[in-house]
Design a protein around this motif. Structure first.
Motif, PDB file in Angstrom:
ATOM      1  N   LYS A 156      38.833  78.280-103.526  1.00 57.42           N
ATOM      2  CA  LYS A 156      40.150  78.325-102.891  1.00 57.42           C
ATOM      3  C   LYS A 156      40.050  78.303-101.376  1.00 57.42           C
ATOM      4  CE  LYS A 156      43.663  79.293-104.750  1.00 57.42           C
ATOM      5  NZ  LYS A 156      44.767  78.441-105.259  1.00 57.42           N
ATOM      6  N   LYS A 159      45.142  77.845 -97.076  1.00 58.54           N
ATOM      7  CA  LYS A 159      45.888  76.837 -96.328  1.00 58.54           C
ATOM      8  C   LYS A 159      47.245  77.328 -95.844  1.00 58.54           C
ATOM      9  CE  LYS A 159      47.584  74.543-100.540  1.00 58.54           C
ATOM     10  NZ  LYS A 159      47.552  73.279-101.311  1.00 58.54           N
ATOM     11  N   HIS A 160      47.766  78.384 -96.471  1.00 57.93           N
ATOM     12  CA  HIS A 160      49.045  78.923 -96.005  1.00 57.93           C
ATOM     13  C   HIS A 160      48.868  79.807 -94.775  1.00 57.93           C
ATOM     14  CE1 HIS A 160      50.981  77.134 -99.423  1.00 57.93           C
ATOM     15  NE2 HIS A 160      50.186  77.782-100.264  1.00 57.93           N
ATOM     16  N   HIS A 229      51.019  67.548-107.063  1.00 58.29           N
ATOM     17  CA  HIS A 229      50.334  68.822-106.873  1.00 58.29           C
ATOM     18  C   HIS A 229      51.358  69.946-107.008  1.00 58.29           C
ATOM     19  CE1 HIS A 229      48.302  72.134-104.777  1.00 58.29           C
ATOM     20  NE2 HIS A 229      47.178  71.518-105.059  1.00 58.29           N
ATOM     21  N   PRO A 230      50.981  71.084-107.599  1.00 64.68           N
ATOM     22  CA  PRO A 230      51.965  72.153-107.830  1.00 64.68           C
ATOM     23  C   PRO A 230      52.620  72.697-106.566  1.00 64.68           C
ATOM     24  CG  PRO A 230      49.725  72.885-108.329  1.00 64.68           C
ATOM     25  CD  PRO A 230      49.674  71.406-108.189  1.00 64.68           C
ATOM     26  N   ASP A 231      51.998  72.534-105.395  1.00 67.44           N
ATOM     27  CA  ASP A 231      52.612  72.997-104.155  1.00 67.44           C
ATOM     28  C   ASP A 231      53.626  72.016-103.587  1.00 67.44           C
ATOM     29  OD1 ASP A 231      51.075  75.271-104.259  1.00 67.44           O
ATOM     30  OD2 ASP A 231      49.580  74.577-102.817  1.00 67.44           O
ATOM     31  N   SER A 232      53.732  70.832-104.189  1.00 68.47           N
ATOM     32  CA  SER A 232      54.624  69.811-103.639  1.00 68.47           C
ATOM     33  C   SER A 232      56.090  70.152-103.899  1.00 68.47           C
ATOM     34  CB  SER A 232      54.309  68.450-104.262  1.00 68.47           C
ATOM     35  OG  SER A 232      55.255  67.478-103.861  1.00 68.47           O
ATOM     36  N   ASP A 271      42.508  66.335-107.464  1.00 69.76           N
ATOM     37  CA  ASP A 271      43.629  66.249-106.534  1.00 69.76           C
ATOM     38  C   ASP A 271      43.305  65.187-105.498  1.00 69.76           C
ATOM     39  OD1 ASP A 271      44.789  68.313-107.922  1.00 69.76           O
ATOM     40  OD2 ASP A 271      44.200  69.855-106.483  1.00 69.76           O
ATOM     41  N   ASP A 292      46.974  74.620-112.087  1.00 72.63           N
ATOM     42  CA  ASP A 292      48.404  74.856-112.262  1.00 72.63           C
ATOM     43  C   ASP A 292      49.143  73.538-112.441  1.00 72.63           C
ATOM     44  OD1 ASP A 292      50.646  76.382-112.568  1.00 72.63           O
ATOM     45  OD2 ASP A 292      50.817  76.979-110.463  1.00 72.63           O
ATOM     46  N   HIS A 294      52.755  71.352-111.986  1.00 72.57           N
ATOM     47  CA  HIS A 294      53.970  71.296-111.159  1.00 72.57           C
ATOM     48  C   HIS A 294      55.166  71.775-111.973  1.00 72.57           C
ATOM     49  CE1 HIS A 294      57.263  69.604-108.731  1.00 72.57           C
ATOM     50  NE2 HIS A 294      56.404  69.651-107.720  1.00 72.57           N
TER      51      HIS A 294
END
Length: 324
Positions: A156, A159-160, A229-232, A271, A292, A294
């Protein structure tokens, strides 16, 4: 006349911490769809597994279950091996072996196979709370191209917390490098996995109206599903990730397929992001069991990954819609 016996796919989900008889809320829709597709849902106690009590973690898994998939929160590779051992003592076994899980889940396991397709990287083994010394970091940085880099562990990134714990503007600035790595290690705390990784920074662009990163789900080396991607914030995936009437891939994905096949793991995610020069790059590889999904992905299309025979590449419709 010979007869064949249909096998039922059994997937182990993390149980709800507040109700041991149902799947964790994050995976509940997947579990319902799996049952609807004819699969069987088992439950494990993820908290007990992380605490080192694999026997308690699998206490609700029936004896003699045979081949099992796991689907849930990330598990450290050592704990995953303990889970597999506990299941074997009950007459079950994970389809994804502990060796295959580690190979897909941790960057050092997959990096060499994808080296030409992913940013240049190097790593230093380190335990939680252990910040590599400036000399060690300097030697690690020397193996990367000059310029910026990204800090992460074997699994991991942060990135946040981009500026303070992820992005290093210039590897030639040892003070900044040590500061960002130290902050990353601090924030990861006990969850730091494997060690510290430096990855050369590449500039990616977002295709208009589509997700910045695309997640390709591979079953036995075959691309079975494409999602954002699940963060999109959007679910749309760009060209060349389009439905295919035949099991042939767009040429842009052929090198990725070759790498996935060479990795030799049964359930993998890649990814991909579009670099500014128009080249699709692999930014992460993962074990599909702990990747994860989306929030707008079609759970029926996802469940077919584990319950159906191999099928061509396809892009699922968002939940609540009818595929074309």
């Amino acid at each position: 006349m010979a007869t064949t016996t249909a096998t039922t796919t059994t997937v182990l989900y993390c149980r709800d911490p507040l109700n041991e008889r149902r799947a964790d809320a994050h995976f509940a829709a997947e579990a319902r769809q799996l049952r609807a597709a004819g699969g069987t849902v088992g439950l494990i106690d993820h908290d007990a597994l992380l605490a080192g009590d694999a026997e308690r973690a699998v206490a609700r898994v029936p004896e003699g279950t045979g081949a099992l998939w796991y689907r849930g929160w990330m598990i450290p590779a050592g704990r995953y091996a303990a889970l597999d051992a506990a299941l074997r003592r009950r007459g079950g076994e994970l389809v994804v072996t502990p060796e295959a899980y580690r190979r897909a889940h941790e960057l050092p396991g997959w990096y060499e196979t994808f080296a030409g397709l992913t940013p240049v990287s190097g790593w230093l083994p380190a335990g939680p709370g252990a910040v590599p010394d400036p000399e060690g970091l300097g030697a690690l940085a020397a193996g990367l191209p000059p310029g910026a880099a990204v800090v992460k562990d074997y699994v991991k990134s942060r990135k946040h917390e981009w500026d303070e714990a992820c992005y290093v503007p210039d590897l030639a600035d040892p003070a900044a490098l040590h500061r960002v790595v130290a902050r990353f290690v601090e924030l990861q705390g006990e969850f730091l996995t494997g060690g510290v990784v430096l990855r050369a920074f590449e500039h990616f662009v977002t295709p208009e109206g589509a997700a910045a990163e695309v997640r390709v789900w591979w079953r036995d080396g075959v691309p079975r599903l494409v999602t954002a991607h699940p963060d999109s914030p959007v679910a749309e995936v760009p060209h060349p990730f389009e439905p295919a009437p035949e099991p042939a891939l767009d040429p842009a994905l052929e090198p990725v397929r070759a790498a996935v096949e060479a990795l030799g793991c049964p359930f993998v995610t890649t990814d991909l992001a579009l670099r500014a020069d128009g080249v699709w790059r692999v930014v992460e590889v993962g074990d599909g069991q702990v990747s994860d999904l989306h929030r707008e992905a079609d759970h029926a299309a996802f469940s077919s990954l584990l319950t159906a025979d191999q099928a061509p590449l396809r892009t699922p419709a968002p939940s609540g819609t009818t595929p074309a």
